[in-house]
Enzyme design. Sequence first.
Site, PDB file in Angstrom:
ATOM      1  CG  ASN A 129      -5.026   8.512  -0.259  1.00  0.00           C
ATOM      2  OD1 ASN A 129      -4.343   7.764   0.431  1.00  0.00           O
ATOM      3  ND2 ASN A 129      -6.183   9.006   0.167  1.00  0.00           N
TER       4      ASN A 129
ATOM      5  CB  CYS B 262      -5.406   6.826   6.071  1.00  0.00           C
ATOM      6  SG  CYS B 262      -6.371   6.537   4.569  1.00  0.00           S
TER       7      CYS B 262
ATOM      8  CG  HIS C  82      -2.962  10.151   4.931  1.00  0.00           C
ATOM      9  ND1 HIS C  82      -2.481   9.307   3.955  1.00  0.00           N
ATOM     10  CD2 HIS C  82      -4.321  10.110   4.826  1.00  0.00           C
ATOM     11  CE1 HIS C  82      -3.490   8.784   3.285  1.00  0.00           C
ATOM     12  NE2 HIS C  82      -4.612   9.262   3.803  1.00  0.00           N
TER      13      HIS C  82
END
Length: 327
Positions: A284, A114, A254
């Site tokens: 996501n 991520c 994020h």
Amino acid sequence: MSRAARIIGFGHHVPPRRVGNAEIEASLGLEEGWIEGRTGIRSRFWAEPGDTLSGLATKAGDMALNTTDIDCKEIGLLLLATSTPDHLLPPSAPLVAHQLGLSNAGAVDLAGACAGFIYALTFADAFVRMYGKPALVIAANILSRRINSAERASAVLFADGAGAVVLAPSKDPGHGILGCSVAADGSAYRLIHIPAGGSNRPFSHEIDIAETRMTIADGRAAFAKAVEMMSRCSIEALAAACVSAPDVARFVPHQANARIFNAVGKALGIEDQRIVKTIAEYGNSSAATIPLSLSIAHCAKPFRPGERLLLAAAGAGLTGGALVVGV
């Protein structure tokens, strides 16, 4: 050597298939509203069988390049942040560079989960400053093919998508990365992982297909560690840039979970209206969420010269970081 590396182009792309929460809640036997209440997600986009990671990345990169006046042959480097390359070998970046016509660019994948875009942007910024050549940074993932549909923690979160930025040399020291902080915590190495498929446990007929899918061992621990790492790195990046939280025009975190970035924003003293949020519609997509969010935010309300942005991420590994960027 250039004094700075300015972001001059933004792009993003998602597959056409939109998947609402109702479809997933029904398959998992969850009550209506369960997913949104715990993650902030209302929908996400998933790839169709014919879609490829390199295809998503190429479309995002093409959009970013088309927002600039740079010739493709001027690009000196392509960095592709991804956890889901088309193949384990070769890397996907050379194919993306070929499809974009980047005939004079080096190209390599970067596996940072991520936080991959944070690291890729850091490396590209340094490349542009040192060599005076433009660079293209793309982050892309097809996580829908790595979801364990029987595991609630991962099945409700992950999405597919791509985002891209173009960096070019600048003489203004107020452009580009002004402050940086990166971090890693290998003690939590197995907190978010895919058990099999690597060289430690290669594919074989003895491995259950579920072991080649994403698993989150402890959602509460992942939440706490992500908030701590993103908050700490953000504070350190702000200090390195000699700016404070009120100086940040927009916080682009994020998009892991709305509760995570809301908690980070609160810890930093950044009001809700300054936090760029795309998780509700896009879910996501790991490393892709920050550049995708940058592109969507710029389309909705173009970044003004002199704006300072704060970017922050944390994910599997654990690995994370934060950047203060001048646009």
